[in-house]
Design an enzyme around this catalytic site. Structure first.
Site, PDB file in Angstrom:
ATOM      1  N   GLU A 165       0.807  -1.219   0.000  1.00 26.13           N
ATOM      2  CA  GLU A 165       0.000   0.000   0.000  1.00 26.13           C
ATOM      3  C   GLU A 165       0.845   1.275   0.000  1.00 26.13           C
ATOM      4  O   GLU A 165       0.671   2.164   0.829  1.00 26.13           O
ATOM      5  CB  GLU A 165      -0.989  -0.003   1.170  1.00 26.13           C
ATOM      6  N   GLU A 369      -5.326  -8.443   0.297  1.00 27.17           N
ATOM      7  CA  GLU A 369      -6.109  -8.061   1.474  1.00 27.17           C
ATOM      8  C   GLU A 369      -7.537  -7.804   1.044  1.00 27.17           C
ATOM      9  O   GLU A 369      -7.776  -7.226  -0.006  1.00 27.17           O
ATOM     10  CB  GLU A 369      -5.556  -6.809   2.169  1.00 27.17           C
TER      11      GLU A 369
END
Length: 469
Positions: A165, A369
């Site tokens: 991320e 995720e």
């Protein structure tokens, strides 16, 4: 598109789950590990207790046995950079190498494929003290770190993820706890850090291909479809702006080695354009990913910026601020339900996201995720009933299969998280795992592992390769 018949999940589909080192391992200062920026951040003691977390460092064999019982084919975890290099570079910590050797061997004993994230928010604090990602030398430190991982673990690890991320590290560093509040011009400096991270990622991908020609490596940003707030053309243009700044800047660079043109025009307009050193663009162009990993929790909605000082809105836990004057205005989607933490739930947006990424890049995809945070309750009879999590995953996994039927190549699903861990925002009370960890915010209790109802549901799903949906 409605399909009369769905394409089944591939036979070798990597059903798994994910964790990160700083939220799961604990043992923050044991066996030679150095502190990370997360360890040194100003967290409320006990509430966001990353020092013990779920104590996976001491319980990894028990945790992996439970993952094997669930039937997991893969486990995506991160390596703590400061457990390998306590100072970020320089002297290697042999006990850190030994821990991850033991962890990987334990996974392979159960035929669970290790998927390794090289960097998940936890920059070694020693590097941060030298300027962190603003300092060009951190690129060299990451390259050294990457080489060490490939040399020590590459004989057993086939799948590598570079930076978790990265877009959230740049867009929402305050919510993650990685923002240095001493920056003179935070936005400009963050995009300089971003450039350095992109160069470091490209170097790591090239290095992986040199050292481990049989391995595969890719980026792992957080990607979500961006909706316009209405059918007004200006809202659609704003959604294009935000998608470029939030999503495509990171994936265009990883795949094509160039800045997305809309994102670059935004950086120029705002005065955020980074300094690009000679040779950087050649390095970036040479770093070719083998696949794209991405995290998806929700979609986002934006409208036309009115430049009136009210372009910002909060999402989710009221930590992430969305909006950029002159580019897009944060909005909400009235068609979506929300979790108890305020996150919009959008399974259909998951399918759209999968389709958009694959249409742009035509690389295999793995979801690293996806999950539902909730206040799970341990009942008096020792059970944890989480039908809301089962329903969340059922709806999202159905959309993966629809995307596969649309022609998208998806080879794995590793939701967040395998076992309860410490949430970056809500500590131990906000739970994501298939396995409950018996601890509270200010009371570690016995850290007992307890199978939730979702554990058994996912176990059955894996056994049937998705047919039990």
């Amino acid at each position: 598109m409605l399909h009369q018949q769905l394409t089944p999940f591939p036979q070798n589909f990597l059903w798994g789950a994910s964790t990160s080192a700083y939220q799961f391992e604990g043992a923050w200062n044991l066996d030679g590990k150095g502190p990370s920026v997360i360890d040194m951040a100003n967290h409320v003691e006990g509430v966001t207790d990353f020092k013990v977390a779920s104590d996976h460092y001491h319980k990894y064999k028990e945790d992996i046995a439970l993952m094997a019982e669930m039937g997991m084919k893969a486990y995506r975890f991160s390596i703590s950079w400061s457990r390998i290099y306590p100072q970020g570079a320089g002297e290697l910590n042999p006990k850190g190498i030994q821990f991850y050797n033991d962890l990987i061997d334990e996974l392979l004993k159960y035929k669970i494929e290790p998927i390794v994230t090289m960097y998940h928010f936890d920059l070694p604090y020693a590097l941060e003290q030298q300027g962190g990602w603003s300092n060009r030398s951190t690129v060299d430190a990451f390259e050294q770190y990457a080489r060490t991982l490939f040399q020590h673990f590459g004989d057993r690890v086939k799948y590598w993820l570079t930076i978790n991320e990265q877009n959230m590290l740049i867009l929402h560093p305050g919510s993650i706890g990685t923002l240095n509040d001493q920056m003179a011009d935070p936005q400009k400096e963050l995009y300089q850090q971003n450039h350095h991270m992109l160069v470091a990622q490209a170097k790591a991908m090239s290095l992986c291909h040199q050292i481990l020609p049989q391995a595969k490596i890719g980026p792992a940003p957080n990607i979500g479809v961006i909706y316009p707030a209405s059918s007004k053309p200006e809202d659609t243009l704003a959604a294009d702006n935000y998608a470029a700044i939030r999503n495509w800047l990171y994936l265009d660079m990883a795949v094509y080695g160039r800045y997305n043109h809309i994102a670059w025009s935004y950086l120029l307009e705002k005065g955020y354009a980074p300094i690009i050193e000679d040779g950087d663009m050649d390095i970036l162009a040479a770093g070719k990913p083998d696949f794209i990993a991405f995290n998806y929790y929700t979609s986002q909605t934006v409208g036309e910026s009115l430049n009136d000082g009210n372009d910002f809105s909060h999402t989710g836990d009221q930590h992430e601020i969305v909006g950029e004057p002159g580019a897009y205005r944060g909005s909400v989607n009235p068609h979506l339900q929300k979790t108890e933490f305020g996150w919009e739930i959008d399974p259909v947006g998951f399918r759209s996201t999968l389709r958009q990424i694959y249409s742009r890049y035509r690389l295999p995809l793995i979801v690293t995720e996806n999950g539902l945070g909730a206040f799970d309750k341990l009942e008096e009879d020792g059970t944890v009933n989480d039908p809301y999590r089962i329903e969340f995953f059922r709806k999202h996994i159905e959309q993966i299969q629809l995307a596969i039927t649309d022609g998208v190549e998806v080879f794995g699903f590793c939701p967040w998280s395998a076992v309860d861990l410490v949430s970056t925002h809500q500590g131990s009370s906000k739970r994501y795992g298939f396995i409950y960890v018996d601890r509270e915010e200010f009371d570690l209790k016995d850290l007992l592992r307890i199978r939730k109802h979702s554990f058994y549901w996912y176990q059955q799903l894996i056994q049937t390769n998705g047919q039990s949906l």
